[in-house]
Motif scaffolding. Sequence first.
Motif, mmCIF file in Angstrom:
data_model
loop_
_atom_site.group_PDB
_atom_site.id
_atom_site.type_symbol
_atom_site.label_atom_id
_atom_site.label_comp_id
_atom_site.label_asym_id
_atom_site.label_seq_id
_atom_site.Cartn_x
_atom_site.Cartn_y
_atom_site.Cartn_z
ATOM 1 N N SER A 60 0.814 -1.213 -0.055
ATOM 2 C CA SER A 60 -0.111 -0.134 -0.029
ATOM 3 C C SER A 60 0.804 1.343 -0.140
ATOM 4 O O SER A 60 0.751 2.134 -0.706
ATOM 5 C CB SER A 60 -0.958 -0.068 1.157
ATOM 6 O OG SER A 60 -1.951 -1.073 1.168
ATOM 7 N N GLN A 61 2.019 1.285 0.714
ATOM 8 C CA GLN A 61 2.930 2.438 0.801
ATOM 9 C C GLN A 61 3.398 2.522 -0.415
ATOM 10 O O GLN A 61 3.599 3.746 -1.014
ATOM 11 C CB GLN A 61 3.739 2.146 1.852
ATOM 12 C CG GLN A 61 3.480 2.354 3.392
ATOM 13 C CD GLN A 61 4.448 2.170 4.354
ATOM 14 O OE1 GLN A 61 5.322 3.017 4.392
ATOM 15 N NE2 GLN A 61 4.314 0.950 5.059
ATOM 16 N N GLN B 158 3.756 5.601 -5.679
ATOM 17 C CA GLN B 158 3.798 5.594 -7.152
ATOM 18 C C GLN B 158 2.497 6.072 -7.818
ATOM 19 O O GLN B 158 2.281 6.141 -9.049
ATOM 20 C CB GLN B 158 3.839 4.026 -7.800
ATOM 21 C CG GLN B 158 5.328 3.445 -7.353
ATOM 22 C CD GLN B 158 4.970 1.944 -7.625
ATOM 23 O OE1 GLN B 158 4.009 1.405 -7.949
ATOM 24 N NE2 GLN B 158 6.386 1.304 -7.787
ATOM 25 N N GLY B 159 1.770 6.959 -7.034
ATOM 26 C CA GLY B 159 0.596 7.471 -7.487
ATOM 27 C C GLY B 159 -0.619 6.442 -7.813
ATOM 28 O O GLY B 159 -1.484 6.927 -8.462
ATOM 29 N N GLU B 160 -0.411 5.380 -7.391
ATOM 30 C CA GLU B 160 -1.579 4.330 -7.494
ATOM 31 C C GLU B 160 -2.494 4.150 -6.277
ATOM 32 O O GLU B 160 -2.138 4.489 -5.163
ATOM 33 C CB GLU B 160 -0.934 2.819 -7.619
ATOM 34 C CG GLU B 160 -0.006 3.012 -9.132
ATOM 35 C CD GLU B 160 0.531 1.787 -9.323
ATOM 36 O OE1 GLU B 160 0.448 0.674 -8.391
ATOM 37 O OE2 GLU B 160 1.495 1.509 -10.074
ATOM 38 N N ALA B 161 -3.648 3.582 -6.345
ATOM 39 C CA ALA B 161 -4.506 3.402 -5.217
ATOM 40 C C ALA B 161 -3.882 2.272 -4.127
ATOM 41 O O ALA B 161 -3.544 1.022 -4.793
ATOM 42 C CB ALA B 161 -5.832 2.755 -5.666
ATOM 43 N N PRO B 162 -3.901 2.483 -2.894
ATOM 44 C CA PRO B 162 -3.487 1.491 -1.843
ATOM 45 C C PRO B 162 -4.535 0.231 -1.782
ATOM 46 O O PRO B 162 -5.633 0.331 -2.062
ATOM 47 C CB PRO B 162 -3.296 1.997 -0.598
ATOM 48 C CG PRO B 162 -4.508 3.379 -0.741
ATOM 49 C CD PRO B 162 -4.465 3.666 -2.175
ATOM 50 N N LEU B 163 -4.092 -0.771 -1.216
ATOM 51 C CA LEU B 163 -5.180 -1.762 -0.978
ATOM 52 C C LEU B 163 -5.684 -1.466 0.385
ATOM 53 O O LEU B 163 -5.540 -0.474 1.026
ATOM 54 C CB LEU B 163 -4.134 -2.913 -0.329
ATOM 55 C CG LEU B 163 -3.396 -3.830 -1.418
ATOM 56 C CD1 LEU B 163 -2.785 -5.018 -0.709
ATOM 57 C CD2 LEU B 163 -4.033 -4.448 -2.380
ATOM 58 N N THR B 164 -6.950 -1.912 0.424
ATOM 59 C CA THR B 164 -7.912 -1.432 1.300
ATOM 60 C C THR B 164 -8.084 -2.726 2.405
ATOM 61 O O THR B 164 -7.518 -3.696 2.271
ATOM 62 C CB THR B 164 -9.467 -1.156 1.151
ATOM 63 O OG1 THR B 164 -10.125 -2.477 0.388
ATOM 64 C CG2 THR B 164 -9.320 -0.196 -0.111
ATOM 65 N N MET B 165 -8.634 -2.300 3.867
ATOM 66 C CA MET B 165 -8.785 -3.481 4.684
ATOM 67 C C MET B 165 -9.664 -4.769 4.284
ATOM 68 O O MET B 165 -9.612 -5.668 4.759
ATOM 69 C CB MET B 165 -9.089 -2.804 5.924
ATOM 70 C CG MET B 165 -7.926 -1.807 6.739
ATOM 71 S SD MET B 165 -6.430 -2.596 6.879
ATOM 72 C CE MET B 165 -6.946 -3.944 8.182
ATOM 73 N N ARG B 166 -10.532 -4.147 3.312
ATOM 74 C CA ARG B 166 -11.297 -5.306 2.652
ATOM 75 C C ARG B 166 -10.411 -6.376 2.319
ATOM 76 O O ARG B 166 -10.591 -7.621 2.382
ATOM 77 C CB ARG B 166 -12.237 -4.900 1.548
ATOM 78 C CG ARG B 166 -12.911 -5.984 0.823
ATOM 79 C CD ARG B 166 -14.101 -6.518 1.544
ATOM 80 N NE ARG B 166 -14.593 -7.699 0.957
ATOM 81 C CZ ARG B 166 -15.847 -7.709 0.686
ATOM 82 N NH1 ARG B 166 -16.867 -6.795 1.210
ATOM 83 N NH2 ARG B 166 -16.710 -8.783 0.062
ATOM 84 N N ALA B 167 -9.269 -5.897 1.557
ATOM 85 C CA ALA B 167 -8.380 -7.117 1.219
ATOM 86 C C ALA B 167 -7.734 -7.984 2.302
ATOM 87 O O ALA B 167 -7.530 -9.117 2.123
ATOM 88 C CB ALA B 167 -7.340 -6.567 0.200
ATOM 89 N N ASN C 288 -2.313 1.236 4.665
ATOM 90 C CA ASN C 288 -1.406 2.016 5.127
ATOM 91 C C ASN C 288 -1.770 2.887 6.389
ATOM 92 O O ASN C 288 -1.294 3.512 7.280
ATOM 93 C CB ASN C 288 -0.604 3.040 4.033
ATOM 94 C CG ASN C 288 -1.446 3.483 3.386
ATOM 95 O OD1 ASN C 288 -2.627 3.097 2.641
ATOM 96 N ND2 ASN C 288 -1.145 4.841 3.120
ATOM 97 N N ARG C 289 -3.188 3.622 6.008
ATOM 98 C CA ARG C 289 -3.693 4.525 7.021
ATOM 99 C C ARG C 289 -4.201 3.989 8.093
ATOM 100 O O ARG C 289 -3.961 4.395 9.486
ATOM 101 C CB ARG C 289 -5.050 5.023 6.517
ATOM 102 C CG ARG C 289 -4.917 6.194 5.237
ATOM 103 C CD ARG C 289 -3.580 7.106 5.633
ATOM 104 N NE ARG C 289 -3.437 8.249 4.654
ATOM 105 C CZ ARG C 289 -2.220 9.021 4.654
ATOM 106 N NH1 ARG C 289 -1.556 9.014 5.769
ATOM 107 N NH2 ARG C 289 -2.226 9.654 3.476
#
Length: 494
Positions: A129-130, A135-144, A486-487
Amino acid sequence: MSANVDLNNRPDYDNVLQDIADYVLNYTIDSTEALNTARNCLMDTLGCGLLALRFPECTKHLGPFVEGTVVPHGARVPGTSFRLDPVKAAWDIGCIVRWLDYNDTWLAAEWGHPSDNLGGILAVADHLSQKRVAQGEAPLTMRAVLEAMIMAHEIQGVFALENSFNRVGLDHVILVKVASTAVAAKLMGANREQMLAAISHAFVDGQALRTYRHAPNAGSRKSWAAGDATSRGVRLADIAMRGEMGIPGVLSAPQWGFYDVLFSHTNKDLETKPQDRRQFSFPQGFGSYVMENVLFKISFPAEFHAQTAAEAAVILHPQVREKLDQVEKIVVTTHESAIRIISKVGPLANAADRDHCLQYMIAVPLLYGDLVAEHYEDAFHAAHPLIDQLREKMEIIEDLRYSQEYLESDKRSIANAIQVFFKDGTCTDKVTVEYPIGHRRRRDEGIPLLEAKFKNNLATRFPAQRCEQIFALCKDQATLERTPVNRFVDLFVI
């Protein structure tokens, strides 16, 4: 053709490996119960890790291999300030989660703690995620993360239903390694070939022996073995993602495969009795059954086969505490697995020895009305000789019904009963507890206590405002699932 040569036709991947790969890559998690239970499991598992940070014997293992190492987008270890490469972060998270023997449990032909896999899952998800954000991409979410937890639970738990690794002397953390390898590879974006290769390497590895869990060798390795296993899963997934070839017949290869080398009887027996060649058996496919039915350790940091025994001892405490010098004997009625794993007599050498002793985990709550992690420490044991005096008065008896219902899929009981007899001929009630408070049958009763346990564990590391922020997020299923990994981990950094 000469009989003295090997036939070198490379096989397809063993079906078991293909089933795991297809499940992880293709199965859709749509069980609301499983996702909700995974959320509770996430809270409980992280809380167990935070509590373990109070113990120096645990924290001495944590941190980078080389002090001062800087890792770009390093994975964080909750409750600390460490930023580590994902392999070592997985080791550390897995270590703290398992240290106190307080996270969730699965009991069948094999035993284990499926939330051990969170070490690999959270480390990989946080690092990726970090990196994606940078790299300007969406991080993984906690759903994953929750979905990966459900799948890791399922792999480990379905294997355990009918496949006993302990009976051939292997430790159950092999299933942590297999499950962590599969879900870590998924998080990393593995294709089917990479996934199969990764899983095959998990089985071809040397596997841990159970001797560090049993008399006379029980010791603290059992508290970090799962961290080692989930970390190894991350490393093997990474190796496969780099293009390393797999071992298709890792299970089934005659003489050299897992079945013949580690899972069957001796090779000499195989030469004369091929029927002794054992293979994995599965009564059902992979879905979300294990997470839905997982057992939480809510009341006591104790090996799960003793949870109901400790609960019964707490109930008996008021009847016993004023008559300790009058105890003649203590009759403990239990199930076969408890007898085989944790019933022991003689000196107990360390904390790890004590939290795998059925008699010790009964004696302490009989005496003091509770059982907490500090009760296993050397200083406490040395200061309370009555514990060992009560242990010597215990008789352990198997109830065949308890042993049978322990294995029945619609029950999965973990029953224990205790009755104390006094020198004057009187006795206490026989207190029986068949299902621990963390059992699916006691979810309504257990979840409020699980949440209270999480709050208490948060308070051991964070100020009140942070504790409230973390708890509020973890209580809100929809918001948690949308939260970038990451959050989420940011909240647990010291």
